[in-house]
Design a protein around this motif. Structure first.
Motif, mmCIF file in Angstrom:
data_model
loop_
_atom_site.group_PDB
_atom_site.id
_atom_site.type_symbol
_atom_site.label_atom_id
_atom_site.label_comp_id
_atom_site.label_asym_id
_atom_site.label_seq_id
_atom_site.Cartn_x
_atom_site.Cartn_y
_atom_site.Cartn_z
ATOM 1 N N ARG A 139 -39.678 5.404 58.063
ATOM 2 C CA ARG A 139 -38.868 6.453 57.432
ATOM 3 C C ARG A 139 -37.659 5.856 56.722
ATOM 4 N N THR A 140 -37.083 4.821 57.310
ATOM 5 C CA THR A 140 -35.951 4.151 56.662
ATOM 6 C C THR A 140 -36.385 3.504 55.359
ATOM 7 N N TYR A 141 -37.515 2.794 55.397
ATOM 8 C CA TYR A 141 -38.021 2.154 54.179
ATOM 9 C C TYR A 141 -38.260 3.197 53.090
ATOM 10 N N ALA A 142 -38.872 4.311 53.462
ATOM 11 C CA ALA A 142 -39.148 5.364 52.485
ATOM 12 C C ALA A 142 -37.853 5.923 51.903
ATOM 13 N N ALA A 143 -36.853 6.110 52.752
ATOM 14 C CA ALA A 143 -35.565 6.644 52.282
ATOM 15 C C ALA A 143 -34.875 5.669 51.338
ATOM 16 N N TRP A 144 -35.026 4.391 51.590
ATOM 17 C CA TRP A 144 -34.447 3.384 50.705
ATOM 18 C C TRP A 144 -35.171 3.315 49.365
ATOM 19 N N GLY A 145 -36.457 3.678 49.343
ATOM 20 C CA GLY A 145 -37.250 3.560 48.131
ATOM 21 C C GLY A 145 -38.117 2.311 48.106
ATOM 22 N N ILE A 146 -38.533 1.867 49.276
ATOM 23 C CA ILE A 146 -39.369 0.671 49.380
ATOM 24 C C ILE A 146 -40.799 0.995 48.952
ATOM 25 N N ASP A 147 -41.455 0.028 48.286
ATOM 26 C CA ASP A 147 -42.789 0.241 47.733
ATOM 27 C C ASP A 147 -43.868 -0.656 48.351
ATOM 28 N N TYR A 148 -43.457 -1.604 49.204
ATOM 29 C CA TYR A 148 -44.406 -2.626 49.683
ATOM 30 C C TYR A 148 -43.871 -3.160 51.005
ATOM 31 N N LEU A 149 -44.725 -3.267 52.003
ATOM 32 C CA LEU A 149 -44.319 -3.830 53.289
ATOM 33 C C LEU A 149 -45.222 -4.996 53.657
ATOM 34 N N LYS A 150 -44.611 -6.161 53.873
ATOM 35 C CA LYS A 150 -45.307 -7.308 54.451
ATOM 36 C C LYS A 150 -45.028 -7.276 55.953
ATOM 37 N N TYR A 151 -46.081 -7.147 56.747
ATOM 38 C CA TYR A 151 -45.939 -6.958 58.191
ATOM 39 C C TYR A 151 -46.494 -8.187 58.898
#
Length: 395
Positions: A139-151
């Motif tokens: 949810r934090t990533y989405a709120a920031w506007g993140i488009d890609y996650l390397k996990y």
């Protein structure tokens, strides 16, 4: 080699899910329809990355023509994380004072922003991981506007080592990736999901079932020819597991970091293109030489990687240090790479009949951007040491 119980279960489930009404496999979620292209901070900057660095790379992505060539992701790797607040929400550290503002800046350049985390309590560099906070972090990533996650699996390794059996360890790994997949999807924001777990338990067989848009098939690359070749040529046999929305990932590009020759970098780039691999530059975009820009932005080579058919190429033959790889393309032509893994020039012959052609063919040299006209087999070629002859061939 026998399949682990976890892997076999994933394969069976993957087969069954295609017959469930309403199920949409990874390639139908609209993400990563073609191999992602962009840049990642780790190969060149390692821990020495901050807000100013990311902004500078984004600006250089535009000014050098990289964006127009198809590179759109600016991905922050490890060491951006700070601590969690009283409610458990992840905060960036002092190097990244305002992640939302950074995302807005990157987006203003016509680019997308990526970020990094781990399913463990800590990351590879011992920063804060996402264990127990998957939904919060998504949810934090989405709120920031993140488009890609390397996990990155790193932080979960201790927990896996403590598991009583290999099957239990693999279940811990698979479940952790499912948990973040569900968290990302719950946000409603389209975020490309990159599994970084080094090929453990033949991830290419189950990566799609946990929502992966791409998955690392190997350990880390470095800027030395031997390691690049080991990883790249080691992808033989994996082509059937890749396609639109779900790609094998042999790790990031080292082009321009200085540890290889121009010939070796051209071989690197050509091999990744035939592999339909994600093209994530790992150099400093602000200091590129014209030669590096030319390698990374060669439109004919990129077109092979990004071909609409979405098929990964594979090895056709190997004779000593000479390997010939082909990739079928949407227009019926094929990309043909004649790779020389020997440090000195080697002469060989290309038999187009063995590559699926009958009679003379038309060919274009992709690195020279030169039409070779009509050629017949056997076609004698001399390939530079650690170099490649890269052709687009049609009947």
């Amino acid at each position: 080699m026998t399949l682990s119980r976890t892997r076999l279960t994933c394969i069976v489930l993957a087969s069954l899910l295609f017959f469930i009404p309403g199920f949409a496999p990874a390639q139908q979620d609209g993400l990563a329809a073609r191999p992602p292209m962009g840049w990642n901070s780790w190969n060149h900057f390692h821990r020495n990355v901050d807000d100013a660095t990311i902004r500078a790379q984004a600006e250089a992505m535009v000014s050098t023509g990289m964006r127009d060539a198809g590179y759109i992701y600016i991905n922050i790797d490890d060491t951006w994380q700070g601590t969690r607040d009283a409610k458990g929400n992840i905060q960036p550290n002092s190097k990244f004072p305002d992640m939302k503002a950074l995302a807005d800046f990157v987006h203003s350049k016509g680019l997308k922003l990526g970020i990094y985390s781990s399913p463990g309590t800590t990351t590879c560099a011992k920063f804060e991981g996402s264990y127990g906070h998957e939904l919060q972090d998504a949810r934090t990533y989405a709120a920031w506007g993140i488009d890609y996650l390397k996990y990155d699996l790193c932080g979960l390794r201790d927990q896996m080592k403590a598991a009583p059996t290999p099957e239990t360890a693999n279940k811990i790994m698979v479940d952790s990736y499912i948990k973040m997949r569900d968290a990302l999807r719950s946000t409603g924001r389209p975020i490309v999901y990159s599994l970084c777990q080094y090929g453990n338990d033949a991830v290419w067989r189950w990566g799609t079932t946990v929502g992966g848009n791409l998955w690392r098939t190997t350990g880390d690359i470095n800027d030395h020819y031997a390691r690049m070749a080991e990883i790249g040529f080691g992808q033989a046999g994996l082509s059937r597991f890749a396609g639109p929305g779900h790609w094998n990932d042999p790790d990031m590009l080292e082009v321009g970091n200085g540890g290889m020759t121009a010939e070796e970098y051209r071989q690197h780039m050509a091999l990744w293109a035939i592999l339909a691999a994600p093209l994530l530059a790992g150099n400093d975009l602000t200091t590129m030489t014209p030669e590096t820009i030319a390698i990374l932005t060669n439109r004919d080579v990129i077109a092979v990687d990004q071909d609409a058919a979405g098929k990964q190429g594979d090895r056709v033959s190997a004779e000593g240090p000479i390997e010939i790889w082909t990739k079928p393309l949407a227009d019926g032509s094929k990309a043909v790479g004649v790779f020389n893994r020997h440090p000195s020039a080697m002469t060989t012959q290309v038999d187009f009949a063995r590559l699926g052609f009958s009679g003379p063919v038309k060919a274009k040299d992709l690195w020279l951007s030169k039409d070779l006209g009509t050629i017949s087999a056997p076609y004698a070629v001399t390939v530079p040491g650690h170099g490649v002859l890269f052709l687009r061939v049609s009947q």
